[in-house]
Design a protein around this motif. Structure first.
Motif, PDB file in Angstrom:
ATOM      1  N   TRP A   1      -7.531  -2.684  -1.446  1.00  0.00           N
ATOM      2  CA  TRP A   1      -6.777  -2.471  -0.212  1.00  0.00           C
ATOM      3  C   TRP A   1      -7.728  -2.437   0.984  1.00  0.00           C
ATOM      4  O   TRP A   1      -8.765  -1.757   0.942  1.00  0.00           O
ATOM      5  CB  TRP A   1      -6.015  -1.163  -0.360  1.00  0.00           C
TER       6      TRP A   1
ATOM      7  N   ILE B   1      -3.719  -6.451   0.868  1.00  0.00           N
ATOM      8  CA  ILE B   1      -4.576  -6.555  -0.313  1.00  0.00           C
ATOM      9  C   ILE B   1      -5.541  -7.728  -0.130  1.00  0.00           C
ATOM     10  O   ILE B   1      -5.130  -8.825   0.236  1.00  0.00           O
ATOM     11  CB  ILE B   1      -3.732  -6.781  -1.588  1.00  0.00           C
TER      12      ILE B   1
ATOM     13  N   ASP C   1     -10.369   1.046   0.479  1.00  0.00           N
ATOM     14  CA  ASP C   1     -10.160   2.147  -0.465  1.00  0.00           C
ATOM     15  C   ASP C   1     -11.438   2.886  -0.855  1.00  0.00           C
ATOM     16  O   ASP C   1     -11.374   3.931  -1.482  1.00  0.00           O
ATOM     17  CB  ASP C   1      -9.386   1.666  -1.700  1.00  0.00           C
TER      18      ASP C   1
ATOM     19  N   ILE D   1      -5.589   5.872   8.137  1.00  0.00           N
ATOM     20  CA  ILE D   1      -4.947   6.823   7.221  1.00  0.00           C
ATOM     21  C   ILE D   1      -5.973   7.873   6.796  1.00  0.00           C
ATOM     22  O   ILE D   1      -7.063   7.519   6.372  1.00  0.00           O
ATOM     23  CB  ILE D   1      -4.382   6.097   5.978  1.00  0.00           C
TER      24      ILE D   1
ATOM     25  N   ARG E   1       2.104  -1.485  -4.126  1.00  0.00           N
ATOM     26  CA  ARG E   1       1.395  -0.499  -3.301  1.00  0.00           C
ATOM     27  C   ARG E   1       2.398   0.360  -2.529  1.00  0.00           C
ATOM     28  O   ARG E   1       3.434  -0.113  -2.080  1.00  0.00           O
ATOM     29  CB  ARG E   1       0.489  -1.248  -2.307  1.00  0.00           C
TER      30      ARG E   1
ATOM     31  N   ASP F   1       1.711   2.228   3.662  1.00  0.00           N
ATOM     32  CA  ASP F   1       0.798   3.053   4.468  1.00  0.00           C
ATOM     33  C   ASP F   1      -0.153   3.910   3.642  1.00  0.00           C
ATOM     34  O   ASP F   1      -0.582   4.969   4.091  1.00  0.00           O
ATOM     35  CB  ASP F   1       1.583   3.956   5.457  1.00  0.00           C
ATOM     36  N   THR F   2      -0.447   3.491   2.421  1.00  0.00           N
ATOM     37  CA  THR F   2      -1.430   4.236   1.623  1.00  0.00           C
ATOM     38  C   THR F   2      -2.371   3.244   0.956  1.00  0.00           C
ATOM     39  O   THR F   2      -2.174   2.043   1.023  1.00  0.00           O
ATOM     40  CB  THR F   2      -0.772   5.046   0.489  1.00  0.00           C
ATOM     41  N   LYS F   3      -3.397   3.844   0.313  1.00  0.00           N
ATOM     42  CA  LYS F   3      -4.319   3.017  -0.456  1.00  0.00           C
ATOM     43  C   LYS F   3      -3.916   2.980  -1.923  1.00  0.00           C
ATOM     44  O   LYS F   3      -4.584   2.372  -2.734  1.00  0.00           O
ATOM     45  CB  LYS F   3      -5.737   3.599  -0.372  1.00  0.00           C
TER      46      LYS F   3
ATOM     47  N   TYR G   1      -2.497   1.903  -5.133  1.00  0.00           N
ATOM     48  CA  TYR G   1      -2.182   0.516  -5.430  1.00  0.00           C
ATOM     49  C   TYR G   1      -2.412   0.208  -6.904  1.00  0.00           C
ATOM     50  O   TYR G   1      -3.305   0.766  -7.543  1.00  0.00           O
ATOM     51  CB  TYR G   1      -3.051  -0.349  -4.513  1.00  0.00           C
TER      52      TYR G   1
ATOM     53  N   ILE H   1       5.615  -1.520  -1.708  1.00  0.00           N
ATOM     54  CA  ILE H   1       5.480  -2.918  -1.299  1.00  0.00           C
ATOM     55  C   ILE H   1       5.079  -3.746  -2.509  1.00  0.00           C
ATOM     56  O   ILE H   1       4.099  -3.431  -3.179  1.00  0.00           O
ATOM     57  CB  ILE H   1       4.444  -3.068  -0.170  1.00  0.00           C
TER      58      ILE H   1
END
Lengths: 116, 749
Positions: free
Chosen positions: A35, A68, A95, A116, B43, B46-48, B50, B71
């Motif tokens: 990510w 991604i 990430d 984030i 995923r 709005d986050t990592k 995944y 998503i």
């Protein structure tokens, strides 16, 4: 005529075989996905450029919608973290690494993704 | 109670912990069947956080009530967002990107566009653009495009010739789905053998072009894509009739057989049986005759292993009769009672393509193309009989990969072409075999930035000429976001087919002289030319309307050319160039959206070709130096039922042309040194009643511009002054046509 066809097909098969042995080298090519934060086309160009600037990276493809990044690289020449840190260095959180604040601040206004 | 609460507080989180993964399965549709798919990205928005799906399409992802949208994305499929309010088992099916967006894509897709991307300046004509004219066949598809000029070769045969950058079609390579398509014996007639309704899109690229498709292109490459059965699933019917009595039927049916296989059958028939002679010269304005043209294509797509296979089988039979009104082939063929001509062509083609992309290395791919064509033409013109039979075989293998990374791509491969000609003009045998084998390498640099480079080199061995190299280079530099500069240089070589490419020779009673007789086809050397070009594309926004301006200049210089010389009124001389032959082409075109749905295209073109003829260094005859072009297209807004009006009008001004010297003729058979310029206008109205049904009405040459008595000595066609090759304006006057299109899409998709 038939002779020609035979030559052509054998040529094709031969090349096909050599390319098949080529795929045996896949161990030299790892595909990884992770990510990377970003928002727009410009981000896409910057992220992909950064990834490709790492020696050993063969392909980099960042999807705007899913955020991604897919990379194909040679693990003998670089590590996944080399790629991730390079991307962070040009301003994109991912990430593993966070981009330095001053680099993030200097991104084009349209590229200012929500952190984030 | 408090004890229970403490116990509860201790256990509850664990209870939750056990529930904190969300599981699901992702599939795709293959035909009507759901198939699990691996490597799908999943995923939380709005986050990592995944994950990816496994071989069974299954995934598992950490859940927390903070996350409420998942998503799901996969290359080639539409990215979906699923709202999650509680833990449930997800069972989701992805849809292909194109099928879902089909309707919106069609509206967004421009009918015609030029792009900043890509090393070559290419113009793309999509279905919408092709529907702007009746487009009975490929040559008529260019009516609404200023880059390409379509002219008649002579006053009798009705054969059309296509020109770009001031050079006629043999110098322009025509590819059918990237396989050289219209060439050899098929060179000129071939444009009439591709029905307009079969064509899905056309890409025109000017200048040197890629080395992938051979060494023959000199002024540019035109590629046309035919309808694909997998995207045109269903049935289609088109009927057309024109004022002069031409009728056309196009019917096709495409079907998906199972998951991967699709097939389509395409039938075209045209017929003109009414003899017209509006200019009252005793000769038919347009030849009468009929054509049957059938194509069957098969596509096999194995999306799992990324194999794509395509097979096209085609059969064509075309019969034409031209000449004097009273000519009856049964009684008058090859006699000097009446002048007449018949041309029968039978043609069979097989195109085969197989390509593979390596799924784990998407930048690596290979493709193999093969083509076998048979062309048999049996004809006579007045007292001359002409026969040509061509058996042609073509193979091309392309391998594509990268050097270090995807900024540096390359394509390399091998090609083989063999053309077997059996050609007879009266009793003279011109039979020959042209065979070439070669390899190519093309390097492409593109880092998504300002500069891109495409450098190609091929080496070929031609049996009649020996070994030669073909270098080609293209550069693109995006100066600003909306300004792109492109340049190209390249070399091309081709063997001329003198009779097929110059049918007007047969419409004269001139004597024919082939000079410089020696080795090679007809004793003539292959034609070799260098082409260089530069162009600038500027796009802009005026208010909220888009526009673009393209300025281009191309220069071609022939090292050798087969010169067909009409400068002596008694004679046609054909010889190798001795001296200089150049072509300059300058064009400015402007595309501008004027109002919602209203688009305008204006162009000015100056082409100039000068050649050393036996009689001196002269401008190419019967070619307009200047052309002005205006096209207006208006579309009403699409209603809910998909009803729409399309209005389209094109106005051309064709400049004066030099006419070859006729001073040797008696005064009544003499022509002026220059023709006058004239206007040409075409227009069409198209009414879509629904997605499935539309009708159209249109007119060609609405200003009724014609060349009065285009044939010299038309009253005495067997005298030495008879000459139908001096054509500078249309032969037919204004002509109205009507037609309808009906399609039924299979609902299974």
């Amino acid at each position: 005529m038939t002779k020609l066809l035979i030559i052509a097909t054998s040529l094709f098969l031969q090349i096909q075989m050599t390319t098949n042995t080529g795929t045996l080298e896949v161990s030299k090519n790892i595909t990884e996905k992770f990510w990377v934060n970003g928002v727009c086309d410009m981000c896409q160009t910057r992220i992909q450029k950064a990834a490709l600037s790492v020696k050993g990276v063969k392909m980099a493809n960042w999807d705007i919608e899913s955020k991604i990044l897919t990379v194909i690289f040679n693990p003998e020449k670089c590590t996944l973290n080399d790629i991730k840190s390079k991307i962070a260095a040009v301003g994109h959180d991912n990430d593993t690494f966070k981009a330095p604040d001053d680099v993030y601040d200097q991104l084009h206004f349209c590229c200012k993704y929500e952190r984030i | 109670m408090s004890k229970f609460l403490i116990w509860g507080m201790l256990v509850f989180p664990y209870f939750l912990w056990g529930q904190t993964t969300l599981q699901g399965k992702i599939s795709v549709l293959e035909g009507n069947e759901k198939v699990p798919i691996q490597w799908v990205d999943v995923r939380w928005m709005d986050t990592k956080i995944y994950t990816q799906t496994d071989v069974n399409g299954a995934f598992e992802i950490k859940y927390s009530s903070d996350h409420n949208a998942l998503i799901i994305s996969h290359l080639g499929y539409k990215t979906d967002t699923i709202q999650i309010s509680k833990i449930t088992n997800i069972d989701h099916t992805l849809t292909l990107n194109n099928t879902l967006n089909e309707v919106t894509l069609v509206q967004k897709k421009k009918d015609f566009y030029v792009s900043h991307a890509g090393v070559n300046l290419s113009e793309v004509l999509n279905k919408g653009e092709l529907l702007k004219a009746a487009c009975c066949n490929l040559s008529e598809s260019f009516e609404t495009n200023p880059s390409i000029d379509v002219t008649f070769t002579d006053a009798v045969t009705g054969i059309k010739q296509i020109q770009m950058l001031g050079l006629s079609s043999p110098y322009l390579q025509f590819n059918q789905e990237n396989i050289p398509g219209i060439r050899g014996a098929n060179q000129l007639y071939g444009f009439g053998f591709i029905p307009g309704t079969w064509v899905e899109s056309i890409q025109i690229s000017k200048g040197a072009g890629s080395v992938l498709n051979g060494y023959e292109s000199i002024s540019g490459q035109v590629n046309f894509e035919l309808k694909k059965p997998e995207t045109s699933d269903g049935a289609f019917l088109n009927l057309y009739a024109s004022q002069n009595g031409r009728m056309e039927v196009n019917a096709d049916y495409s079907h998906l057989i199972g998951k991967h296989l699709s097939t389509g059958i395409f039938i075209h028939g045209n017929s003109l049986q009414i003899k017209n002679d509006h200019n009252e010269d005793g000769f038919l304005d347009t030849p009468i005759g009929q054509q049957i043209n059938v194509m069957n294509r098969w596509n096999y797509d194995d999306t799992h292993h990324n194999w794509h296979t395509s097979l096209i089988l085609r059969y064509l039979k075309d019969e034409r009769q031209a000449g004097q009104m009273d000519f009856n082939p049964d009684q008058h063929a090859l006699t000097s009672i009446y002048w007449g001509s018949e041309t029968d062509i039978e043609k069979m083609d097989t195109y085969f393509k197989i390509g593979k992309v390596f799924p784990d290395l998407p930048y690596k791919s290979m493709g193999f193309q093969a083509n076998y064509s048979y062309h048999n033409q049996d004809s006579y013109y007045g007292l001359n009989t002409y026969k040509i039979k061509q058996n042609s075989l073509y193979f091309n293998y392309i391998y594509q990969s990268i050097l270090t990374n995807t900024n540096h791509k390359f394509k390399t491969g091998l090609s083989f072409t063999r053309d077997l000609y059996k050609e007879y003009l009266n009793t003279t045998d011109y039979s020959r075999t042209d065979q070439s084998i070669g390899g190519f390498f093309e390097y492409n640099y593109d880092n998504g930035g300002k500069l891109s480079i495409n450098a190609g080199l091929r080496g070929d061995h031609l049996n009649t000429w020996g070994f030669f190299v073909t270098p080609r280079l293209h550069l693109r530099y995006q100066i600003y976001e909306k300004t792109t500069l492109r340049a190209s240089i390249g070399r091309g070589l081709r063997t001329a087919n003198i009779w097929v490419e110059n049918p007007q020779i047969f419409i004269t009673n001139r004597s024919v002289d082939i000079l410089n007789s020696g080795d090679g086809s007809y004793g003539l050397k292959p034609e070799i030319a260098w082409n260089t070009g530069i162009n600038l594309l500027q796009t802009y926004r005026l208010g909220d309307r888009n526009g673009s301006i393209t300025t281009e200049y191309y220069f071609t210089r022939f090292m050798n050319q087969v010169v067909v010389d009409f400068e002596n009124a008694r004679k046609v001389s054909i010889y190798n160039l001795d001296g200089k032959s150049v072509a300059h082409s300058f064009q400015v075109s402007l595309n501008q959206e004027i109002a919602k749905g209203l688009e305008m295209r204006i162009a000015f073109k100056n082409t100039f070709q000068k050649t050393d003829y036996l009689s001196g260094y002269l401008q190419k005859p019967l070619q307009a130096q200047q052309r002005y072009f205006v096209n207006l297209a208006y579309k009403t807004t699409l209603t809910e039922k998909n009803a729409q009006w399309h209005f389209d009008a094109t106005l051309n001004h064709v400049g004066k042309m030099r006419i070859p010297d006729t001073s040797m003729n008696p005064s009544n058979f003499q022509l002026p040194t220059f023709s006058n310029g004239y206007f040409l206008m075409n227009a069409q109205i198209n009414r879509n009643f629904s997605k499935n049904f539309s009708t159209y009405i249109g007119g060609e040459n609405l200003l009724n511009t014609t060349q009065h008595h285009p044939i010299l000595a038309h009253n005495s066609p067997f005298s030495s002054y008879f000459d139908g090759s001096m054509i500078y304006a249309p032969i037919d006057g204004s002509m109205i046509y009507i037609g309808l299109r009906y399609n039924i899409t299979n609902s299974s998709r």
